[in-house]
Design a protein around this motif. Structure first.
Motif, PDB file in Angstrom:
ATOM      1  N   ASN A  96      -3.557  -2.831 -29.336  1.00 39.58           N
ATOM      2  CA  ASN A  96      -2.858  -1.789 -30.098  1.00 39.58           C
ATOM      3  C   ASN A  96      -1.660  -2.393 -30.825  1.00 39.58           C
ATOM      4  O   ASN A  96      -0.973  -3.259 -30.285  1.00 39.58           O
ATOM      5  N   ALA A  97      -1.455  -1.936 -32.037  1.00 40.21           N
ATOM      6  CA  ALA A  97      -0.280  -2.344 -32.807  1.00 40.21           C
ATOM      7  C   ALA A  97       0.503  -1.109 -33.219  1.00 40.21           C
ATOM      8  O   ALA A  97      -0.095  -0.127 -33.674  1.00 40.21           O
ATOM      9  N   LYS A  98       1.797  -1.153 -33.023  1.00 43.42           N
ATOM     10  CA  LYS A  98       2.665  -0.048 -33.440  1.00 43.42           C
ATOM     11  C   LYS A  98       3.580  -0.553 -34.539  1.00 43.42           C
ATOM     12  O   LYS A  98       4.305  -1.536 -34.359  1.00 43.42           O
ATOM     13  N   VAL A  99       3.531   0.143 -35.657  1.00 38.41           N
ATOM     14  CA  VAL A  99       4.356  -0.221 -36.798  1.00 38.41           C
ATOM     15  C   VAL A  99       5.220   0.978 -37.158  1.00 38.41           C
ATOM     16  O   VAL A  99       4.704   2.074 -37.386  1.00 38.41           O
ATOM     17  N   VAL A 100       6.519   0.772 -37.179  1.00 39.10           N
ATOM     18  CA  VAL A 100       7.443   1.849 -37.542  1.00 39.10           C
ATOM     19  C   VAL A 100       7.606   1.859 -39.058  1.00 39.10           C
ATOM     20  O   VAL A 100       8.002   0.846 -39.651  1.00 39.10           O
ATOM     21  N   GLY A 101       7.265   2.987 -39.677  1.00 37.70           N
ATOM     22  CA  GLY A 101       7.366   3.109 -41.123  1.00 37.70           C
ATOM     23  C   GLY A 101       8.809   3.059 -41.608  1.00 37.70           C
ATOM     24  O   GLY A 101       9.736   3.384 -40.866  1.00 37.70           O
ATOM     25  N   SER A 102       8.972   2.672 -42.853  1.00 31.53           N
ATOM     26  CA  SER A 102      10.315   2.543 -43.422  1.00 31.53           C
ATOM     27  C   SER A 102      10.930   3.880 -43.777  1.00 31.53           C
ATOM     28  O   SER A 102      12.138   3.979 -43.991  1.00 31.53           O
ATOM     29  N   ILE A 103      10.103   4.908 -43.833  1.00 34.76           N
ATOM     30  CA  ILE A 103      10.600   6.243 -44.185  1.00 34.76           C
ATOM     31  C   ILE A 103      10.376   7.181 -43.002  1.00 34.76           C
ATOM     32  O   ILE A 103       9.244   7.359 -42.556  1.00 34.76           O
ATOM     33  N   GLY A 104      11.440   7.750 -42.493  1.00 33.12           N
ATOM     34  CA  GLY A 104      11.316   8.744 -41.447  1.00 33.12           C
ATOM     35  C   GLY A 104      11.054   8.208 -40.062  1.00 33.12           C
ATOM     36  O   GLY A 104      10.944   8.966 -39.101  1.00 33.12           O
ATOM     37  N   GLY A 105      10.948   6.911 -39.917  1.00 33.34           N
ATOM     38  CA  GLY A 105      10.732   6.345 -38.595  1.00 33.34           C
ATOM     39  C   GLY A 105       9.393   6.693 -37.976  1.00 33.34           C
ATOM     40  O   GLY A 105       9.232   6.661 -36.755  1.00 33.34           O
ATOM     41  N   ILE A 106       8.419   7.030 -38.810  1.00 28.69           N
ATOM     42  CA  ILE A 106       7.099   7.383 -38.283  1.00 28.69           C
ATOM     43  C   ILE A 106       6.455   6.150 -37.681  1.00 28.69           C
ATOM     44  O   ILE A 106       6.486   5.066 -38.278  1.00 28.69           O
ATOM     45  N   VAL A 107       5.871   6.322 -36.507  1.00 33.36           N
ATOM     46  CA  VAL A 107       5.188   5.219 -35.830  1.00 33.36           C
ATOM     47  C   VAL A 107       3.701   5.307 -36.141  1.00 33.36           C
ATOM     48  O   VAL A 107       3.051   6.320 -35.886  1.00 33.36           O
ATOM     49  N   TYR A 108       3.174   4.238 -36.668  1.00 30.83           N
ATOM     50  CA  TYR A 108       1.743   4.154 -36.976  1.00 30.83           C
ATOM     51  C   TYR A 108       1.052   3.333 -35.894  1.00 30.83           C
ATOM     52  O   TYR A 108       1.500   2.227 -35.565  1.00 30.83           O
ATOM     53  N   ASP A 109      -0.035   3.874 -35.380  1.00 32.03           N
ATOM     54  CA  ASP A 109      -0.814   3.220 -34.332  1.00 32.03           C
ATOM     55  C   ASP A 109      -2.101   2.663 -34.909  1.00 32.03           C
ATOM     56  O   ASP A 109      -2.823   3.360 -35.619  1.00 32.03           O
ATOM     57  N   TYR A 110      -2.381   1.431 -34.558  1.00 28.51           N
ATOM     58  CA  TYR A 110      -3.633   0.801 -34.968  1.00 28.51           C
ATOM     59  C   TYR A 110      -4.332   0.267 -33.720  1.00 28.51           C
ATOM     60  O   TYR A 110      -3.673  -0.262 -32.818  1.00 28.51           O
ATOM     61  N   TRP A 111      -5.656   0.379 -33.711  1.00 29.40           N
ATOM     62  CA  TRP A 111      -6.427  -0.035 -32.540  1.00 29.40           C
ATOM     63  C   TRP A 111      -7.547  -0.984 -32.939  1.00 29.40           C
ATOM     64  O   TRP A 111      -8.154  -0.854 -34.006  1.00 29.40           O
ATOM     65  N   GLY A 112      -7.832  -1.885 -32.037  1.00 24.31           N
ATOM     66  CA  GLY A 112      -9.009  -2.713 -32.203  1.00 24.31           C
ATOM     67  C   GLY A 112     -10.225  -1.992 -31.654  1.00 24.31           C
ATOM     68  O   GLY A 112     -10.135  -0.861 -31.160  1.00 24.31           O
ATOM     69  N   GLN A 113     -11.364  -2.667 -31.722  1.00 29.06           N
ATOM     70  CA  GLN A 113     -12.617  -2.039 -31.316  1.00 29.06           C
ATOM     71  C   GLN A 113     -12.846  -2.125 -29.813  1.00 29.06           C
ATOM     72  O   GLN A 113     -13.717  -1.452 -29.274  1.00 29.06           O
ATOM     73  N   GLY A 114     -12.067  -2.944 -29.137  1.00 29.34           N
ATOM     74  CA  GLY A 114     -12.194  -3.075 -27.694  1.00 29.34           C
ATOM     75  C   GLY A 114     -13.109  -4.207 -27.283  1.00 29.34           C
ATOM     76  O   GLY A 114     -14.019  -4.590 -28.029  1.00 29.34           O
ATOM     77  N   THR A 115     -12.851  -4.735 -26.099  1.00 28.37           N
ATOM     78  CA  THR A 115     -13.702  -5.778 -25.546  1.00 28.37           C
ATOM     79  C   THR A 115     -13.929  -5.465 -24.060  1.00 28.37           C
ATOM     80  O   THR A 115     -12.998  -5.115 -23.342  1.00 28.37           O
ATOM     81  N   GLN A 116     -15.172  -5.572 -23.637  1.00 28.57           N
ATOM     82  CA  GLN A 116     -15.537  -5.188 -22.267  1.00 28.57           C
ATOM     83  C   GLN A 116     -15.213  -6.313 -21.294  1.00 28.57           C
ATOM     84  O   GLN A 116     -15.574  -7.478 -21.513  1.00 28.57           O
ATOM     85  N   VAL A 117     -14.546  -5.940 -20.209  1.00 27.48           N
ATOM     86  CA  VAL A 117     -14.293  -6.855 -19.102  1.00 27.48           C
ATOM     87  C   VAL A 117     -14.965  -6.269 -17.867  1.00 27.48           C
ATOM     88  O   VAL A 117     -14.699  -5.115 -17.494  1.00 27.48           O
ATOM     89  N   THR A 118     -15.844  -7.047 -17.272  1.00 21.48           N
ATOM     90  CA  THR A 118     -16.540  -6.608 -16.065  1.00 21.48           C
ATOM     91  C   THR A 118     -16.270  -7.615 -14.958  1.00 21.48           C
ATOM     92  O   THR A 118     -16.533  -8.811 -15.116  1.00 21.48           O
ATOM     93  N   VAL A 119     -15.734  -7.109 -13.854  1.00 20.76           N
ATOM     94  CA  VAL A 119     -15.441  -7.966 -12.709  1.00 20.76           C
ATOM     95  C   VAL A 119     -16.435  -7.605 -11.605  1.00 20.76           C
ATOM     96  O   VAL A 119     -16.401  -6.506 -11.051  1.00 20.76           O
ATOM     97  N   SER A 120     -17.328  -8.525 -11.332  1.00 21.13           N
ATOM     98  CA  SER A 120     -18.391  -8.248 -10.372  1.00 21.13           C
ATOM     99  C   SER A 120     -18.973  -9.546  -9.848  1.00 21.13           C
ATOM    100  O   SER A 120     -19.008 -10.558 -10.558  1.00 21.13           O
ATOM    101  N   SER A 121     -19.431  -9.494  -8.610  1.00 19.86           N
ATOM    102  CA  SER A 121     -20.089 -10.660  -8.041  1.00 19.86           C
ATOM    103  C   SER A 121     -21.598 -10.550  -8.236  1.00 19.86           C
ATOM    104  O   SER A 121     -22.349 -11.446  -7.822  1.00 19.86           O
TER     105      SER A 121
END
Length: 121
Positions: A96-121
């Motif tokens: 996730n990336a949070k970018v604070v806009g230059s006008i009004g202090g609006i926070v913009y959220d950006y997301w990646g597509q995700g990556t699966q982590v599986t912990v198993s024997s």
């Protein structure tokens, strides 16, 4: 606008380690904060760790000591190194990336597509 691409997920045995990468499409020092979140099946997305543009880091309490967030400015990449993994760490990990806009202090959220982590024997 920020595009984020995660990589590094996979299958790992309990007690093992894994390093996730999040490559950003712009200078990571121009992003107010970059973080890792995760979402296990049937559960809500939760914070794992964040790093600010100034380099300050924050971890969810349960991740302290096992997980480390760090960055490589030359590669515009933020990493999450995970140690002593348990099956409870199984989840889709999102950048996730949070970018604070230059006008009004609006926070913009950006997301990646995700990556699966599986912990198993």
């Amino acid at each position: 606008q920020v595009q984020l691409v995660e990589s590094g997920g996979g299958l790992v045995q309990p007690g093992g380690s894994l390093r996730l990468s999040c490559a950003a499409s712009r200078n990571i020092f121009s992003i107010n904060a970059v973080g890792w979140y995760r979402q296990a099946a049937g559960k809500e997305r939760e914070l794992v760790a964040t790093i600010t543009a100034a380099g300050d880091t924050n971890y969810a309490d349960s991740k302290k000591g096992r997980f480390t967030i760090f960055r490589d400015g030359a590669k515009n990449t933020v990493y999450l190194h995970m140690n002593r993994l348990t099956p409870e760490d199984t989840a889709v990990y999102y950048c996730n990336a949070k970018v604070v806009g230059s006008i009004g202090g609006i926070v913009y959220d950006y997301w990646g597509q995700g990556t699966q982590v599986t912990v198993s024997s």
